[in-house]
Design a protein around this motif. Structure first.
Motif, PDB file in Angstrom:
ATOM      1  N   ALA A   1      43.238  59.689  45.223  1.00  0.00           N
ATOM      2  CA  ALA A   1      43.482  58.517  44.701  1.00  0.00           C
ATOM      3  C   ALA A   1      45.110  58.447  45.162  1.00  0.00           C
ATOM      4  CB  ALA A   1      43.154  58.372  43.522  1.00  0.00           C
ATOM      5  N   GLU A   2      45.837  59.416  45.585  1.00  0.00           N
ATOM      6  CA  GLU A   2      47.122  59.331  45.460  1.00  0.00           C
ATOM      7  C   GLU A   2      47.838  58.138  46.090  1.00  0.00           C
ATOM      8  OE1 GLU A   2      51.328  61.969  46.661  1.00  0.00           O
ATOM      9  OE2 GLU A   2      49.075  62.743  47.430  1.00  0.00           O
ATOM     10  N   GLY A   3      48.693  57.476  45.764  1.00  0.00           N
ATOM     11  CA  GLY A   3      49.154  56.067  45.995  1.00  0.00           C
ATOM     12  C   GLY A   3      48.592  54.901  45.777  1.00  0.00           C
ATOM     13  N   GLY A   4      47.382  54.958  45.038  1.00  0.00           N
ATOM     14  CA  GLY A   4      46.521  54.047  44.430  1.00  0.00           C
ATOM     15  C   GLY A   4      46.849  53.681  43.077  1.00  0.00           C
ATOM     16  N   SER A   5      46.061  52.807  42.398  1.00  0.00           N
ATOM     17  CA  SER A   5      46.146  52.449  41.216  1.00  0.00           C
ATOM     18  C   SER A   5      44.788  51.806  40.506  1.00  0.00           C
ATOM     19  CB  SER A   5      47.123  51.197  41.006  1.00  0.00           C
ATOM     20  OG  SER A   5      47.216  50.862  39.745  1.00  0.00           O
ATOM     21  N   TYR A   6      44.465  52.129  39.259  1.00  0.00           N
ATOM     22  CA  TYR A   6      43.375  51.525  38.960  1.00  0.00           C
ATOM     23  C   TYR A   6      43.412  50.176  38.266  1.00  0.00           C
ATOM     24  CZ  TYR A   6      41.196  56.116  39.216  1.00  0.00           C
ATOM     25  OH  TYR A   6      40.693  57.393  39.742  1.00  0.00           O
ATOM     26  N   LEU A   7      42.565  49.258  38.339  1.00  0.00           N
ATOM     27  CA  LEU A   7      42.523  47.858  38.189  1.00  0.00           C
ATOM     28  C   LEU A   7      41.447  47.533  37.069  1.00  0.00           C
ATOM     29  CD1 LEU A   7      43.808  45.064  37.907  1.00  0.00           C
ATOM     30  CD2 LEU A   7      42.437  44.637  40.244  1.00  0.00           C
ATOM     31  N   VAL A   8      41.788  46.838  35.881  1.00  0.00           N
ATOM     32  CA  VAL A   8      40.807  46.730  35.114  1.00  0.00           C
ATOM     33  C   VAL A   8      40.948  44.871  34.839  1.00  0.00           C
ATOM     34  CG1 VAL A   8      39.659  46.818  32.837  1.00  0.00           C
ATOM     35  CG2 VAL A   8      40.471  48.932  33.795  1.00  0.00           C
ATOM     36  N   VAL A   9      39.797  44.242  34.835  1.00  0.00           N
ATOM     37  CA  VAL A   9      39.918  43.006  34.811  1.00  0.00           C
ATOM     38  C   VAL A   9      39.136  42.286  33.617  1.00  0.00           C
ATOM     39  CG1 VAL A   9      41.195  42.301  36.748  1.00  0.00           C
ATOM     40  CG2 VAL A   9      38.712  42.251  36.624  1.00  0.00           C
ATOM     41  N   GLN A  10      39.633  41.563  32.739  1.00  0.00           N
ATOM     42  CA  GLN A  10      38.561  40.631  31.801  1.00  0.00           C
ATOM     43  C   GLN A  10      39.159  39.405  31.691  1.00  0.00           C
ATOM     44  OE1 GLN A  10      39.497  43.737  28.535  1.00  0.00           O
ATOM     45  NE2 GLN A  10      37.098  43.543  28.151  1.00  0.00           N
ATOM     46  N   LYS A  11      38.086  38.567  31.457  1.00  0.00           N
ATOM     47  CA  LYS A  11      38.387  37.126  31.164  1.00  0.00           C
ATOM     48  C   LYS A  11      38.097  36.874  29.837  1.00  0.00           C
ATOM     49  CE  LYS A  11      37.279  32.686  33.379  1.00  0.00           C
ATOM     50  NZ  LYS A  11      36.466  31.890  34.473  1.00  0.00           N
ATOM     51  N   TYR A  12      38.915  36.352  28.898  1.00  0.00           N
ATOM     52  CA  TYR A  12      38.863  35.995  27.516  1.00  0.00           C
ATOM     53  C   TYR A  12      38.837  34.677  27.173  1.00  0.00           C
ATOM     54  CZ  TYR A  12      39.410  40.850  26.124  1.00  0.00           C
ATOM     55  OH  TYR A  12      39.055  42.486  25.884  1.00  0.00           O
ATOM     56  N   VAL A  13      37.880  33.992  26.529  1.00  0.00           N
ATOM     57  CA  VAL A  13      38.291  32.705  26.066  1.00  0.00           C
ATOM     58  C   VAL A  13      38.574  32.650  24.755  1.00  0.00           C
ATOM     59  CG1 VAL A  13      36.809  31.600  27.781  1.00  0.00           C
ATOM     60  CG2 VAL A  13      35.690  32.199  25.868  1.00  0.00           C
ATOM     61  N   HIS A  14      39.395  31.605  24.516  1.00  0.00           N
ATOM     62  CA  HIS A  14      39.764  31.580  22.899  1.00  0.00           C
ATOM     63  C   HIS A  14      38.967  30.555  22.129  1.00  0.00           C
ATOM     64  CE1 HIS A  14      42.890  34.558  24.402  1.00  0.00           C
ATOM     65  NE2 HIS A  14      43.479  33.408  25.054  1.00  0.00           N
ATOM     66  N   ARG A  15      38.805  30.805  20.840  1.00  0.00           N
ATOM     67  CA  ARG A  15      38.311  29.617  20.012  1.00  0.00           C
ATOM     68  C   ARG A  15      39.463  29.298  19.275  1.00  0.00           C
ATOM     69  NH1 ARG A  15      35.008  33.796  20.049  1.00  0.00           N
ATOM     70  NH2 ARG A  15      35.543  34.405  17.620  1.00  0.00           N
ATOM     71  N   MET A  16      40.168  28.411  19.651  1.00  0.00           N
ATOM     72  CA  MET A  16      41.325  27.806  19.173  1.00  0.00           C
ATOM     73  C   MET A  16      41.470  27.145  17.663  1.00  0.00           C
ATOM     74  SD  MET A  16      43.420  28.651  21.479  1.00  0.00           S
ATOM     75  CE  MET A  16      44.922  27.786  20.860  1.00  0.00           C
ATOM     76  N   ASP A  17      39.981  26.725  17.400  1.00  0.00           N
ATOM     77  CA  ASP A  17      39.820  26.195  15.956  1.00  0.00           C
ATOM     78  C   ASP A  17      40.020  27.424  15.150  1.00  0.00           C
ATOM     79  OD1 ASP A  17      37.496  27.311  16.987  1.00  0.00           O
ATOM     80  OD2 ASP A  17      36.362  25.568  16.077  1.00  0.00           O
TER      81      ASP A  17
END
Length: 321
Positions: free
Chosen positions: A181-197
């Motif tokens: 894995a040398e020279g690479g990177s782990y990527l974690v993604v998440q999509k959050y929605v906010h309840r603004m009220d």
């Protein structure tokens, strides 16, 4: 220097643009490979050409800092790359707390497009998808934007704890500890929605206690002020058994549409050590101690979750060979 010393000198492995600057616009594309004929071969060919395609679009305005980072998921790593597997690469694992859950969702390839011009992101996305054709389908497309002085839609500055200088590659790029894995990177993604009220129902002081920073000037609050309920910034700070704090790079982007009542944050985390982000999510969703979850989740819901590995630039460019 002697000839022997020169021969032993290691040539640095060039990573992808994990450290590209935070821009005013971004596109987050989650793709899944289809069962179309030659889908894997097409994906390999397109991914090997990403740098050249990006350069061709970026030439229209070099000052706009157009970049595209490619992450490849665990399920398709072997077929797409044919390379040894990074030691920590595996699919995103659901994190289930007593109240909130971080779900795992579909995705084989993650593209992180960013620039200071929306039209350049649009054009790069168009060209890439044209090249992919029916070899992929779009699982999710999120258009992100910079909000004021790098704030999220909850009103707080985001990414304050990001590493800088020499600490940036040290926190995001895998070293000799994992040759595959040398020279690479782990990527974690998440999509959050906010309840603004729910969020706006809190006072400014209550919001600050949840985040762990002041809202107006981004000053870190003392943890001792709330010993029984840790703030988000505390739960997201990971210290190992030896007392060493481990940073990650957050490239989070706000997204949304007031007309649709949609307000969200797309979490984009690059890290040298996948376990650091996984521990962070455990602390947020399960709690530390268990049962004391991150109160930010009472107003923010995770809709997606994916783990990818961002291979070095040379490996990516060689996929079409």
């Amino acid at each position: 220097m002697s000839d022997a010393g020169s021969a032993q000198r290691r040539v640095p492995i060039e990573p992808q643009r994990v450290d590209a600057p935070l821009t005013s616009s971004a596109v987050l594309l989650t793709l899944a490979l289809t069962d179309a004929q030659n889908a894997v071969a097409t994906v390999r060919d397109v991914l090997s050409s990403v740098e050249d395609i990006t350069k061709n679009v970026a030439f229209r305005d070099l000052s706009a800092a157009l970049a595209c980072t490619v992450g490849i998921g665990s399920d398709m790593w072997d077929a797409v790359t044919g390379a040894p597997r990074p030691a920590e690469l595996h699919p995103f694992r659901d994190v289930r707390g007593a109240v909130h859950t971080a779900p795992a969702t579909e995705g084989d390839v993650q593209l992180h497009l960013r620039a200071n011009r929306r039209d350049l992101c649009f054009e790069l996305e168009r060209q890439l998808l044209d090249r992919f054709g029916d070899s992929v389908r779009v699982v999710d497309e999120t258009i992100g934007f910079r909000y004021f002085d790098a704030r999220d839609l909850l009103g707080f500055v985001d990414g304050t704890a990001n590493p800088v200088g020499a600490a940036l590659p040290a926190s995001t790029i895998v070293g000799t500890e994992d040759p595959a894995a040398e020279g690479g990177s782990y990527l974690v993604v998440q999509k959050y929605v906010h309840r603004m009220d729910a969020w706006t129902a809190l006072t400014a002081e209550q919001q600050e206690a949840v985040i762990g920073r002041t809202k107006s000037d981004n000053v870190e609050l003392d943890d001792a002020a709330a010993p029984d309920q840790k703030a988000h910034k505390t739960l997201a700070t990971i210290v190992d058994d030896d007392g060493v704090e481990h940073d990650i790079l957050r490239d989070n982007m706000p997204f949304g549409s007031p007309g649709r009542g949609e307000f969200g944050t797309y979490f984009i985390g690059y890290t040298r050590r996948l376990w650091v982000i996984e521990k962070m999510l455990e602390r947020m969703f399960i709690g530390d101690p268990p049962g004391k979850h991150d109160r930010l989740l009472d107003a923010s819901t995770a809709l997606t979750g994916g783990v990818y590995f961002v291979p070095p630039a040379e490996l990516l460019a060689g996929l079409g060979d």
